[in-house]
Enzyme design. Structure first.
Site, short mmCIF file in Angstrom:
data_model
loop_
_atom_site.label_atom_id
_atom_site.label_comp_id
_atom_site.label_asym_id
_atom_site.label_seq_id
_atom_site.Cartn_x
_atom_site.Cartn_y
_atom_site.Cartn_z
N CYS A 113 38.48 -31.09 -0.03
CA CYS A 113 38.40 -29.74 0.07
C CYS A 113 39.59 -29.06 0.76
CB CYS A 113 37.29 -29.02 0.30
SG CYS A 113 37.37 -27.30 0.07
N GLU A 128 35.63 -25.54 -7.72
CA GLU A 128 36.21 -24.24 -7.40
C GLU A 128 34.83 -23.13 -7.99
OE1 GLU A 128 38.64 -23.99 -5.84
OE2 GLU A 128 39.19 -26.39 -6.12
#
Length: 187
Positions: free
Chosen positions: A110, A153
């Site tokens: 991430c 997301e």
């Protein structure tokens, strides 16, 4: 305007982002935000970026998995992950539905947890109902790595990070992942 990607610990990453109206979406502030997010994602580089990751708590994410990213992978790794190029697109106010009970566990990273990775179990097929950058309704059915990107997301838009879903004993720095696990079957 260049946007910095915020890191884990920033409160905005743990908030449920607010939805956007049609007028919001079509306004210059959101259109400029989309362009800033595209640039930040590409500069990082990454395959997705949610607005909370640049400090803006709204239901907006951008996604793009470029061919050159996939070409850097061993062909068997790309095939195992069912990874294919995904053109740039925008998700606004997304609603995700798991389409299939099949799951897969792979290392995930991430941009808001720079330098780390861990195994995360995700559905391999999803459906997303959302609006695009023109406030038009869109339905996306995705599988493989694209489905993983969408889940990752959309989690951001709900204040969830991959570390909330990870197999905790797999959490590693990127350097140690490369040194010990990259060329082995996922543990």
């Amino acid at each position: 305007m260049k946007r910095e990607i915020v890191q884990v610990g920033e409160p905005v990453l743990r908030l449920k982002a607010r939805g956007l109206s049609r007028d919001d979406i079509l306004g210059s502030a959101v259109q400029d935000l989309i362009e800033s997010m595209r640039n930040a994602m590409r500069d990082a580089p990454g395959v997705g970026l949610a607005a909370p990751q640049i400090g803006v708590p709204v239901q907006l994410a951008v996604i793009e998995d470029r061919p050159e990213y996939i070409e850097k992978l061993e062909p068997e790794h790309a095939a195992e992950r069912r990874r294919r190029p995904v053109p740039f697109h925008v998700l606004i106010n997304p609603k995700l539905t798991i389409e299939d009970a099949e799951t897969a566990e792979f290392f995930e990273g991430c941009l808001s947890l720079g330098g780390f990775t861990a195994l995360v179990l995700r559905a391999t097929r999803v459906r997303v109902e959302c609006l695009n950058e023109r406030a038009e309704p869109v339905t996306i059915v995705a599988e493989g790595w694209y489905a993983r990107i969408l889940q990752h997301e959309i989690d951001h838009l709900n204040g969830i990070l991959y570390i909330d879903r990870m197999k905790s004993r797999s959490f590693s720095t990127q350097d140690n992942y490369t040194r010990y696990w990259k060329d082995k079957a996922d543990v």
